[in-house]
Design a protein around this motif. Sequence first.
Motif, short mmCIF file in Angstrom:
data_model
loop_
_atom_site.label_atom_id
_atom_site.label_comp_id
_atom_site.label_asym_id
_atom_site.label_seq_id
_atom_site.Cartn_x
_atom_site.Cartn_y
_atom_site.Cartn_z
N ASP A 166 5.07 5.77 -24.07
CA ASP A 166 6.04 4.96 -23.32
C ASP A 166 6.31 5.56 -21.95
N GLU A 167 6.46 6.88 -21.89
CA GLU A 167 6.74 7.54 -20.62
C GLU A 167 5.54 7.44 -19.67
N LEU A 168 4.34 7.62 -20.20
CA LEU A 168 3.15 7.52 -19.37
C LEU A 168 2.97 6.10 -18.84
N GLU A 169 3.24 5.10 -19.66
CA GLU A 169 3.12 3.71 -19.21
C GLU A 169 4.15 3.39 -18.15
N ARG A 170 5.34 4.00 -18.27
CA ARG A 170 6.37 3.81 -17.25
C ARG A 170 5.91 4.40 -15.92
N ARG A 171 5.32 5.59 -15.98
CA ARG A 171 4.82 6.23 -14.76
C ARG A 171 3.71 5.40 -14.13
N GLN A 172 2.86 4.82 -14.98
CA GLN A 172 1.76 3.99 -14.48
C GLN A 172 2.31 2.82 -13.67
N LYS A 173 3.33 2.16 -14.17
CA LYS A 173 3.93 1.02 -13.46
C LYS A 173 4.52 1.46 -12.13
N VAL A 174 5.15 2.63 -12.11
CA VAL A 174 5.77 3.13 -10.89
C VAL A 174 4.73 3.33 -9.80
N VAL A 175 3.62 4.01 -10.12
CA VAL A 175 2.63 4.30 -9.08
C VAL A 175 1.92 3.04 -8.59
N LEU A 176 1.67 2.09 -9.49
CA LEU A 176 1.03 0.85 -9.05
C LEU A 176 1.97 0.01 -8.20
N ASN A 177 3.26 0.06 -8.51
CA ASN A 177 4.24 -0.63 -7.68
C ASN A 177 4.32 -0.01 -6.29
N CYS A 178 4.14 1.31 -6.23
CA CYS A 178 4.10 2.00 -4.93
C CYS A 178 2.92 1.52 -4.10
N ALA A 179 1.78 1.39 -4.73
CA ALA A 179 0.58 0.90 -4.03
C ALA A 179 0.80 -0.53 -3.56
N LYS A 180 1.36 -1.33 -4.41
CA LYS A 180 1.62 -2.73 -4.06
C LYS A 180 2.56 -2.83 -2.86
N GLN A 181 3.59 -1.98 -2.85
CA GLN A 181 4.53 -2.00 -1.74
C GLN A 181 3.88 -1.57 -0.43
N LEU A 182 3.01 -0.56 -0.51
CA LEU A 182 2.31 -0.12 0.70
C LEU A 182 1.47 -1.25 1.29
N ILE A 183 0.79 -2.00 0.43
CA ILE A 183 -0.06 -3.09 0.89
C ILE A 183 0.77 -4.24 1.43
N GLU A 184 1.83 -4.60 0.73
CA GLU A 184 2.67 -5.71 1.15
C GLU A 184 3.39 -5.41 2.45
N ASP A 185 3.73 -4.15 2.69
CA ASP A 185 4.41 -3.78 3.93
C ASP A 185 3.61 -4.20 5.15
N GLU A 186 2.28 -4.10 5.06
CA GLU A 186 1.43 -4.48 6.18
C GLU A 186 1.56 -5.96 6.50
N LEU A 187 1.76 -6.78 5.47
CA LEU A 187 1.84 -8.22 5.66
C LEU A 187 3.14 -8.65 6.34
N TYR A 188 4.18 -7.82 6.21
CA TYR A 188 5.49 -8.19 6.73
C TYR A 188 5.84 -7.55 8.07
N ILE A 189 5.02 -6.57 8.52
CA ILE A 189 5.31 -5.90 9.79
C ILE A 189 4.63 -6.66 10.92
N PRO A 190 5.37 -7.03 11.97
CA PRO A 190 4.76 -7.72 13.10
C PRO A 190 3.62 -6.92 13.70
N VAL A 191 2.62 -7.61 14.22
CA VAL A 191 1.43 -6.95 14.75
C VAL A 191 1.77 -6.01 15.89
N GLU A 192 2.78 -6.37 16.71
CA GLU A 192 3.06 -5.56 17.89
C GLU A 192 3.70 -4.22 17.56
N LYS A 193 4.17 -4.03 16.34
CA LYS A 193 4.78 -2.76 15.96
C LYS A 193 3.70 -1.75 15.63
#
Length: 266
Positions: A166-193
Amino acid sequence: MILFEKKAAIKAFYYLMAVDGAIAADEVACFDEIGNELDPVDFPKYRDEIIDECEKQMKTIIDDEDYYEVILEGVDKALSAQIGESENGVSVRFLIWNLLVIAFSNKNYSSFERKLIKHIVRVWNMDRTVFLEMEQIIKTHADIMAELEYTNQSNRPYSEVRPIVDELERRQKVVLNCAKQLIEDELYIPVEKSALPGNGLYVGAAHAMNKFGNAMVQTTNTIGKKTAEMTRSLGKQTKGLFGGRKSAKNESYAGATEITEVNFEE
């Protein structure tokens, strides 16, 4: 924001598989999975065509020593195909993440794979800090998946194994959510920044990873001790499973299993 055509990204995926001189079955399975996820309607129609084009490019070598350069030329040509429609394009970060996914799919992150990915990061002006963070995230995920595999192979009672799983699966979700956030951040930041530290491009994911790291330290005395006890009980079997990890000096990493691409349609 730079957006690549889907076919261009898929060509880059294939070149990455071939860059170290051998295409593993696990890499092909990962390539097909990502291709079908990225372009479910048309990928099966042009899959073989993409492979033929890449193989044709790789046969243009004059001497064996030209192999990496020919791969590099193929990647640069492929990624010259860009698109202006965000719903149909592939962002730089999404491309890099899935290249890392494929690189880790056969449990061997080779120096040539890393060299090729770093080339794309530089050419397309992706913030190197974001790349290094993605790399650390996927390595952490690989460690978690490896530990989860070892734990599931234990013959210990379910009541002892379940909390660890259970703890390992929780950690797995955390790290994949971090990756997802990193990728999504690019989509929301204006190009000029510009991608400067502290402007919000990757602060959120970095903060989450820091919290994740602190959580791992806090659970070491409990989950870690139980895992260590299980490791000792596995004896020679566990020794074999943990063996073969390549040194960081060679820029290689073993232990990745079943890392899947980020799906934004969930």
